[in-house]
Design an enzyme around this catalytic site. Sequence first.
Site, PDB file in Angstrom:
ATOM      1  N   GLU A 156       3.265  -1.152   9.359  1.00 53.97           N
ATOM      2  CA  GLU A 156       2.276  -1.127  10.436  1.00 53.97           C
ATOM      3  C   GLU A 156       1.972  -2.526  10.948  1.00 53.97           C
ATOM      4  O   GLU A 156       0.824  -2.989  10.914  1.00 53.97           O
ATOM      5  CB  GLU A 156       1.005  -0.429   9.960  1.00 53.97           C
ATOM      6  CG  GLU A 156       1.237   1.032   9.652  1.00 53.97           C
ATOM      7  CD  GLU A 156      -0.039   1.824   9.428  1.00 53.97           C
ATOM      8  OE1 GLU A 156      -1.051   1.220   9.060  1.00 53.97           O
ATOM      9  OE2 GLU A 156       0.001   3.042   9.630  1.00 53.97           O
ATOM     10  N   GLU A 315       4.261   8.823   8.078  1.00 56.27           N
ATOM     11  CA  GLU A 315       3.097   9.042   7.212  1.00 56.27           C
ATOM     12  C   GLU A 315       2.191  10.102   7.822  1.00 56.27           C
ATOM     13  O   GLU A 315       2.003  10.154   9.045  1.00 56.27           O
ATOM     14  CB  GLU A 315       2.247   7.766   7.094  1.00 56.27           C
ATOM     15  CG  GLU A 315       2.836   6.655   6.289  1.00 56.27           C
ATOM     16  CD  GLU A 315       1.880   5.455   6.213  1.00 56.27           C
ATOM     17  OE1 GLU A 315       0.651   5.638   6.357  1.00 56.27           O
ATOM     18  OE2 GLU A 315       2.375   4.346   6.040  1.00 56.27           O
TER      19      GLU A 315
HETATM   20  C1  GAL Z   1      -1.543   3.728   6.844  1.00 55.16           C
HETATM   21  C2  GAL Z   1      -0.836   2.697   5.971  1.00 55.16           C
HETATM   22  C3  GAL Z   1      -0.731   3.162   4.538  1.00 55.16           C
HETATM   23  C4  GAL Z   1      -2.042   3.707   4.063  1.00 55.16           C
HETATM   24  C5  GAL Z   1      -2.502   4.788   5.001  1.00 55.16           C
HETATM   25  C6  GAL Z   1      -3.823   5.404   4.627  1.00 55.16           C
HETATM   26  O1  GAL Z   1      -2.045   3.197   7.991  1.00 55.16           O
HETATM   27  O2  GAL Z   1       0.446   2.442   6.463  1.00 55.16           O
HETATM   28  O3  GAL Z   1      -0.302   2.090   3.740  1.00 55.16           O
HETATM   29  O4  GAL Z   1      -2.966   2.685   4.010  1.00 55.16           O
HETATM   30  O5  GAL Z   1      -2.676   4.251   6.268  1.00 55.16           O
HETATM   31  O6  GAL Z   1      -4.205   6.383   5.553  1.00 55.16           O
END
Ligand code: GAL
Length: 679
Positions: A156, A315
């Site tokens: 990110e 994710e």
């Molecule tokens: C994302 C990040 C992850 C984790 C996740 C939690 O933005 O890439 O490492 O922190 O959020 O929701």
Amino acid sequence: MEKAALFPQAGGFLHGGDYNPEQWLDRPDILDEDIRMMKKAHVNTATLGVFSWSVYEPEEGSFHFDWLEEMMDRLYENGIYTVLATPSGARPAWLDAAYPEAMRVGKDGRRAHHGVRHNHCMTSPAYREKVRIIDRKLAERFGRHPGLLLWHVSNELGGECYCPLCVQKFQEYLAEKFHHNIEELNQAWWTTFWSHRYQDFTQIEPPFSNGEGSIMGLNLEWRRFTTWNMTDFMKEEIRVLKEVTPDLPVTANFMQLYPGLDYRKMAESLDVISWDSYPRLGNDYETLQETMAETSFHHAVMRSMKPEKPFMLMESTPGLVNWHPFNKVKRPGIHRLASLQAAACGSDTVQYFQWRKGRGSFEQYHGAIVDHLGRDDTRIFREVEQIGADLEKMARVTGTTVHAQTALLFDWDNRWAIQDVKALSEQTKQYEATCMDIYKAFLRMGVEMDVVPSTADLTPYRVVIAPMLYLLQKETARNLTSYVKQGGQLLATYFTGYVDENTLCYLGGFPGDGLSELFGVISEEIDTLYPSDRNAVRFADGTRWEVRDYAETLRVQDAEVLASYEEDFYAGTAAVTRKICGDGAAYYVAARVSAQEMSSLFRTMLAQAGIKTKDLPEGVEYHVRSGEQGSYSFYLNCGTQRAVIDSVSGTDLLRSKAVDGALTLEPGNVAIIETAQQV
Ligand code: GAL
């Protein structure tokens, strides 16, 4: 040529997510359990190494990769592939102590202390060197591992840095952009205003919070520079990876509509687009259908960056997050709905943050497939297991893509310029929401829409909507004009074509750069209404749209007036116009009306373009992916009622049965109907 699935070795969708075995190296029992449970959950991919630097290299120059090798081997032996991240998203303590220039300086001019993550200076030569070294070590050691599918660069990438190194780089960037001619910059930024003329590029500072913030061209260029510099940093990582493993694809995970970086510029250096989706499902201010439609918009933004291939949902949370204003758990079935929506919109993966909850620190309560409870019979585990089984049933969908015939123009530069402009009302500018509103209206009509830049090749699209295209890139006006002349249906709105790429206003009438000829109108004034003010526009057939927030008064040159204002001193004047131009039509809607109301006009344009709308039951979202293997219609019931969709025929992939006639979907349920038809 038909496209392939992103990861043919996996034999279908990737299902898995971020996995941090390095947090559990003293618990081999747990690591064993992980493998067993991953297999149970139909997990076939794990994203490793996202924040592993302090374990890889606990002291400068001393590398420890054996644990990773063991992990990747074991995963692979158990049918689980690895997505391997480079660790540049967070730095070990020794690095910041030895090279303080790696720590970012904020807008207030203060250097950050060591800690947290996603906060490195993108320029720092020392940091870049340390990153190159560890990336090369990883690539050399693991690049040929049979389980390795993909490089995941950093995590990110985001933010901006105001350190002296970045300031100097900005000045050099500007000197190059403006041909080492400070007069050119002074002209482009209108610096004579408030006596802000520069004599030399070295005098220019970025917009520090207590510094220069009144030059719109400067503010915009700083954002462009930040994207350029971040991309440059990312490209340096990619260069090392590609030198060692030229054939392995590379991605970097994007954050939805993150405003700080123009993702399209970054996308050019990536092989695959991936993003992290964390919608506020179950909130108390909109329906589930609306939240889902917004996510669908975000998927469309991502998909449209490389429409010729699937993208990745890198994710998502299987349960809850720990950073929303209210961390509500996903209700039963909702995670499945959202995961299958990603697939419907063109993703070849359903991935999570995270496999297992950590015991401590910032994300100890963030949702995961495996809870602190450690069992494989929790509600969430079982839901993930079910999704894994579903994805296996629909493996044939991978490699197919979404073929939209309509597009929405959405530019990052335009976003930045609108956010910064001293005009309209800070409360109601709402560029992103306006775009999303239009996307949602098309979605409700069952019409797929890509989200593309104003400079994109528009020939694949038969209907194009350009809301609030305030800033025109150099090629935009030409692009739109030739699109319409060649038969395109184009609609633009109020606040279009006011400024050029440096935010200088066009003279001689908005929309500028030749667009007033295309639309046959000139906007003379723009009225910003108070929140409770209303006006309306009325069409000859009596149709009435309510106007709020913004209303332009038009000089009509050679366009047909379709609707006029009802109220105020501009009552009776033109509000909606159309000009036929070549084989196409250019519509101008001079006021803000809801996209729902505008749908009557959208339908006219779609009919003209020969695009069919679909009569979908309330709450149902519809998408189609297709390729050589066939066509896959996704019906997602995001509503609260049972939905019946008529005239559906094909094979229901999730239920493994034929459908011919009415398809019934309970709330939260999904059907994927396969037909042989090719595109
Ligand atoms: C994302 C990040 C992850 C984790 C996740 C939690 O933005 O890439 O490492 O922190 O959020 O929701």
